[in-house]
Scaffold this motif. Structure first.
Motif, PDB file in Angstrom:
ATOM      1  N   SER A  99       0.856  -1.191   0.000  1.00 32.13           N
ATOM      2  CA  SER A  99       0.000   0.000   0.000  1.00 32.13           C
ATOM      3  C   SER A  99       0.886   1.233   0.000  1.00 32.13           C
ATOM      4  O   SER A  99       1.874   1.311   0.733  1.00 32.13           O
ATOM      5  N   ARG A 119       0.280  -4.253  -9.127  1.00 33.91           N
ATOM      6  CA  ARG A 119      -0.741  -4.722  -8.162  1.00 33.91           C
ATOM      7  C   ARG A 119      -0.483  -4.029  -6.822  1.00 33.91           C
ATOM      8  O   ARG A 119       0.249  -4.520  -5.974  1.00 33.91           O
ATOM      9  N   THR A 121      -2.102  -0.934  -3.778  1.00 33.76           N
ATOM     10  CA  THR A 121      -3.145  -0.051  -3.261  1.00 33.76           C
ATOM     11  C   THR A 121      -2.534   1.338  -3.160  1.00 33.76           C
ATOM     12  O   THR A 121      -1.510   1.518  -2.506  1.00 33.76           O
ATOM     13  N   THR A 137      -7.210  -0.706 -13.646  1.00 36.36           N
ATOM     14  CA  THR A 137      -7.907  -1.697 -12.819  1.00 36.36           C
ATOM     15  C   THR A 137      -6.964  -2.570 -11.992  1.00 36.36           C
ATOM     16  O   THR A 137      -7.407  -3.280 -11.087  1.00 36.36           O
ATOM     17  N   ILE A 139      -4.817  -1.388 -10.009  1.00 32.46           N
ATOM     18  CA  ILE A 139      -4.554  -0.637  -8.781  1.00 32.46           C
ATOM     19  C   ILE A 139      -5.839  -0.426  -7.992  1.00 32.46           C
ATOM     20  O   ILE A 139      -6.856   0.024  -8.535  1.00 32.46           O
ATOM     21  N   GLU A 140      -5.777  -0.780  -6.697  1.00 32.51           N
ATOM     22  CA  GLU A 140      -6.854  -0.413  -5.784  1.00 32.51           C
ATOM     23  C   GLU A 140      -6.610   1.040  -5.393  1.00 32.51           C
ATOM     24  O   GLU A 140      -5.584   1.371  -4.785  1.00 32.51           O
ATOM     25  N   VAL A 142      -7.636   4.574  -3.529  1.00 41.55           N
ATOM     26  CA  VAL A 142      -8.386   5.182  -2.423  1.00 41.55           C
ATOM     27  C   VAL A 142      -8.185   6.692  -2.483  1.00 41.55           C
ATOM     28  O   VAL A 142      -7.058   7.185  -2.352  1.00 41.55           O
TER      29      VAL A 142
END
Length: 256
Positions: A99, A119, A121, A137, A139-140, A142
């Motif tokens: 992350s 891959r 966050t 897509t 990557i998560e 926030v």
């Protein structure tokens, strides 16, 4: 009782000095002395204290308050190759599955451009970073809440800080307006400082992204000291004495 009165008086003088400087008023010690009704020696002591707090810069015979941030679009065109080199080196530090908290600013944006397809966050208050990664897509993503600073494309305020208290990141990649010789990390805009400090608290490791132009750069508000950094990524031409201060405080200096 007397000491508390003196403290209040000093704080009031500090407010008046900063107000005078920000309004383009008198900057000379003699002028400030006359305006405040105190001795020049008292004004000089106040200026020393305010400089230690990162709120102004002393110059010969007086002081100045530095201007706020330039709009993002303007800053994005400055030292692009240097920022890209720093961003490339920083991207190598990140492992898939981790992350990553990305600060405001143009160097963080250059780093985001190098994270496509990874891959990861990514957590950010940087609207340009969000726009860069929104369609990826892998990557998560926030996006922190908050008030929008339109000119600098960022989110700030208590909502942003509250969001950060609920999160934890493996890495923070933090930008800066300037770095003082002792390694203090500065910012030109006071409203961004609490968000940066909240980002530091929310992160396992803190990395400062600072190309050579940030030594000393600008900034009136202190974000953190060198002891709060784990890594500094910079150019080979960065100030050697400041880099030594980072290493003495325990931060690893990585050359881009």
């Amino acid at each position: 009782m007397t000491s508390s009165v003196h403290r209040v008086l000093a704080e009031r003088r500090h407010q008046l000095i900063l107000r005078a400087l920000r309004s383009g008023g008198p900057a000379a010690v003699a002028d400030l002395s006359e305006q405040l009704g105190v001795s020049p020696a008292t004004v000089r002591r106040d200026l020393v204290k305010l400089e230690e707090m990162g709120l102004l810069t002393r110059v010969h015979g007086g002081a100045v308050v530095e201007e706020g941030d330039q709009p993002f679009a303007e800053v994005a065109e400055i030292r692009v190759s240097e920022k890209d080199a720093v961003a490339a080196r920083a991207a190598e530090m990140i492992e898939d599955g981790q992350s990553v908290l990305l600060d405001i600013g143009t160097t963080a944006y250059r780093l985001a451009r190098r994270l496509h397809g990874r891959r990861l966050t990514v957590i950010t208050s940087n609207l340009v970073v969000y726009e860069e990664l929104a369609d990826d897509t892998a990557i998560e993503l926030v996006l922190l809440g908050g008030m929008v600073r339109r000119e600098y494309r960022s989110l700030v305020g208590f909502l942003t800080e509250d969001n950060l208290r609920q999160l934890h990141a493996d890495w923070l990649f933090m930008g800066t307006s300037g770095v003082r010789p002792g390694g203090q990390v500065m910012d030109t805009t006071v409203v961004e400082v609490p968000v940066k400090r909240a980002m530091i608290k929310a992160s396992e490791k803190v990395v400062l992204l600072a190309d050579a132009g940030k030594f000393p750069g600008t900034g009136m508000a202190k974000v953190c000291g060198p002891e709060e950094l784990d890594v500094v990524v910079t150019n080979a031409s960065a100030d050697a004495a400041t880099c030594a201060a980072f290493e003495e405080a325990g931060a690893k200096v990585v050359q881009a």
